[in-house]
Design a protein around this motif. Structure first.
Motif, short mmCIF file in Angstrom:
data_model
loop_
_atom_site.label_atom_id
_atom_site.label_comp_id
_atom_site.label_asym_id
_atom_site.label_seq_id
_atom_site.Cartn_x
_atom_site.Cartn_y
_atom_site.Cartn_z
N SER A 45 0.17 -12.44 -2.63
CA SER A 45 0.73 -13.10 -1.55
C SER A 45 -0.16 -13.65 -0.29
O SER A 45 -0.12 -14.68 0.30
CB SER A 45 2.00 -12.09 -1.06
N GLN A 46 -1.00 -12.77 -0.07
CA GLN A 46 -2.16 -12.92 0.97
C GLN A 46 -2.91 -13.84 0.69
O GLN A 46 -3.29 -14.90 1.24
CB GLN A 46 -2.76 -11.66 1.26
N THR A 106 7.52 -5.88 9.87
CA THR A 106 7.10 -7.51 9.88
C THR A 106 7.54 -8.20 11.27
O THR A 106 6.70 -8.77 11.72
CB THR A 106 7.76 -8.30 8.61
N MET A 111 10.49 -2.38 6.02
CA MET A 111 9.22 -3.52 5.82
C MET A 111 9.88 -4.64 6.88
O MET A 111 8.94 -5.27 7.60
CB MET A 111 9.29 -4.15 4.47
N GLY A 162 4.16 -16.80 0.24
CA GLY A 162 2.93 -16.80 1.06
C GLY A 162 2.47 -18.20 1.23
O GLY A 162 2.05 -18.39 2.55
N SER A 207 7.78 -13.67 4.60
CA SER A 207 6.48 -12.94 4.74
C SER A 207 6.65 -11.62 4.23
O SER A 207 5.70 -10.75 3.72
CB SER A 207 6.11 -13.05 5.98
N TYR A 208 7.87 -10.89 4.39
CA TYR A 208 7.80 -9.42 3.90
C TYR A 208 8.59 -9.49 2.45
O TYR A 208 8.52 -8.38 1.81
CB TYR A 208 8.75 -8.50 4.86
N ASN A 266 4.81 -7.17 13.61
CA ASN A 266 3.48 -8.03 13.17
C ASN A 266 3.75 -9.51 13.81
O ASN A 266 2.86 -9.88 14.66
CB ASN A 266 3.43 -8.16 11.59
N TRP A 314 -0.14 -6.04 4.22
CA TRP A 314 1.02 -6.43 3.61
C TRP A 314 1.38 -5.53 2.62
O TRP A 314 2.41 -5.32 1.91
CB TRP A 314 1.03 -7.56 3.26
N SER A 368 -1.43 -8.68 -3.35
CA SER A 368 -2.32 -9.47 -2.47
C SER A 368 -2.35 -10.69 -2.96
O SER A 368 -2.95 -11.58 -2.24
CB SER A 368 -3.64 -9.03 -2.70
N PRO A 413 5.90 -9.92 -0.62
CA PRO A 413 5.11 -8.69 -1.33
C PRO A 413 6.11 -7.39 -1.46
O PRO A 413 5.80 -6.71 -2.37
CB PRO A 413 4.31 -8.19 -0.02
#
Ligand code: BGC
Length: 461
Positions: free
Chosen positions: A154-155, A396, A392, A34, A131-132, A399, A376, A152, A135
């Motif tokens: 990761s966020q 992603t 996912m 992340g 990015s995927y 997104n 996420w 979270s 999480p």
């Protein structure tokens, strides 16, 4: 000794605190993915100023250098879905780390524009994968009680990566400094790669590939020997219900509700406009008549910091209040600030700088407790195990695609529609997002991934 054998050896030795410490360590190492995501998307804003003069880039070339990362992410997210199901989450994170490192070296030492663009494409590909998978890996390792907070992380690391990028840009803001800006990503890339080499794959990912002994060892290490036997049974029962899967299975009627939730949130997370702020905050502030360039850049760092702090708040609340109240509350706040932001641009130039600044801060704060982490988190929770990697990756990819569309269209919208109409359009999309969230997004707080999976196809009594 393999990571799984090490996990097994340690399984008996720890109490609850030790197990929790171990799972936090797994999440923290994976969340470096992340950090790289945030850093490598944030760094371009500062680097571009110097690339522009050194390589004499016109507007089109600047657009390419900026957008190529997003394009790479679309490709990376799309191509690696099947691989994450076949080879496991850990392997994909190691591949991403290698690509991040290669990209950092290529962009840091690029003799000309060609290699720079290739390097940024590779970095984008790695971002798309990380990015995927980050999480996904954390959600499959975390106990249900603290899964919201752990995923979270990761966020949180994305938001920290963005702020660190702003600061590094500031520190190396001199001709040639862009090489450091890009090259420094090598350090977290190595940490991610070495860290994942030492850690095991997620228990669910091991079980899908028939590696039961290792899966048991990891589960015992994470959840304790008492839970291990029951959990393996639950996961195996879930797997037995699912037939072998292909991309086409994702579109079966039974999975459609989960698919709609994931894709809907993927699109709304982007088209409610978060990256107009993350990528263009200084532009918006200057447009609003805010002080000088330097003041606008400093204020942007402030916005980045609020993003970090409010993500921590979200982590504390997600497993207590639940996902839905935060999502709906945060979205309502985003809509209100977008409306105000639009109104602010109707004021005379002298008065709107401060209001715009305040709106941007509240807008980002509301995103950080809602759509930011929750998109996420939910896509890591709601899909059946057999299709999880692929599902996912599709969410992603979507997104990133909409991220790209917003990044490319925002300057033109601002120019042609004007600021008020543009922000009100985002507000209107926010209303649609709120209605969507209220109608179709499920509450996943405190439920195991197997319980969530079962809820999509209730068993006959
Ligand atoms: C989004 C990114 C955004 C970031 C801001 C992430 O969840 O996917 O597009 O830049 O949040 O914090």
């Amino acid at each position: 000794m393999s990571p799984e054998a090490r996990a097994s050896r340690l399984a008996g030795s720890g109490g609850r605190t030790r197990r929790r410490g171990y799972v936090i360590l797994l999440a923290a190492v994976a969340a470096t993915g992340g950090l790289l995501f945030g850093y490598d998307t944030g760094v371009i804003s500062g680097a571009l100023l110097f690339l522009r003069t050194e390589f004499h880039l016109g507007p089109t070339a600047q657009g390419i250098v900026t957008a190529i990362v997003l394009l790479g992410a679309v490709i990376g997210a799309g191509l690696s879905g099947t691989l994450a199901d076949r080879f496991g989450r850990r392997a994909m994170l190691i591949v991403a780390a290698v690509l991040f490192a290669v990209g950092a070296v290529l962009t840091g030492f690029a003799p000309g524009l060609g290699l720079l663009v290739v390097g940024r494409l590779i970095v984008g590909f790695a971002i798309g994968v990380a990015s995927y998978v980050t999480p996904l890996y954390i959600s499959e390792c975390a106990p249900a009680r603290i899964r919201g907070a752990l995923v979270s992380m990761s966020q949180l690391m994305i938001t920290i990566g963005i702020v660190v990028a702003y600061l590094v840009d500031f520190a190396f803001a001199h001709p040639g400094g862009w090489r450091w800006m890009f090259g420094l990503a090598f350090v977290p890339a190595v940490l991610l790669g070495v860290g994942m080499l030492l850690l095991p794959d997620s228990p669910r990912s091991l079980l899908v590939r028939g590696r039961e002994r290792e899966a048991r060892a990891v589960l015992a290490r994470i959840q304790g020997p008492a839970v291990e036997a029951r959990k393996v049974g639950e996961i195996e029962a879930t797997l037995a219900r699912e037939e072998a899967s292909t991309w086409r299975d994702l579109f079966r009627p039974r999975l459609r509700p989960a698919l709609v939730v994931g894709l809907g949130l993927a699109i709304f997370q982007q088209i409610t406009g978060i990256n107009t702020v993350i990528y263009y905050a200084p532009t918006i502030l200057r447009f609003a008549g805010f002080g000088t360039d330097a003041a606008a850049i400093l204020a942007t760092a402030g916005v980045g910091l609020i993003n970090v702090v409010m993500t921590v708040v979200a982590m504390l609340l997600l497993d207590r209040l639940g996902r839905r109240p935060l999502l709906l509350g945060g979205l309502a706040g985003m809509i209100a600030t977008l409306v105000l932001l639009g109104l602010g641009f109707m004021l005379p130039p002298g008065h709107r700088g401060q209001l715009t600044m305040a709106c941007l801060m509240v807008f980002v704060a509301c995103f950080a407790i809602s759509l930011g982490p929750i998109f996420w988190l939910l896509i890591a929770e709601i899909y059946p195990l057999k299709v999880r990697g692929r599902a996912m990756s599709l969410a992603t990819l979507t997104n990133w695609l909409f991220n790209l569309i917003v990044a490319l269209t925002f300057p033109a919208l601002l120019h042609t529609l004007g600021a008020t109409t543009t922000f009100w359009a985002y507000a209107a999309i926010g209303v649609a997002a709120w209605i969507f969230a209220r109608r179709v997004v499920p509450e996943t707080k405190g439920r195991s991934l197997e319980e969530i999976e079962a809820s999509w196809h209730p068993q006959p009594a």
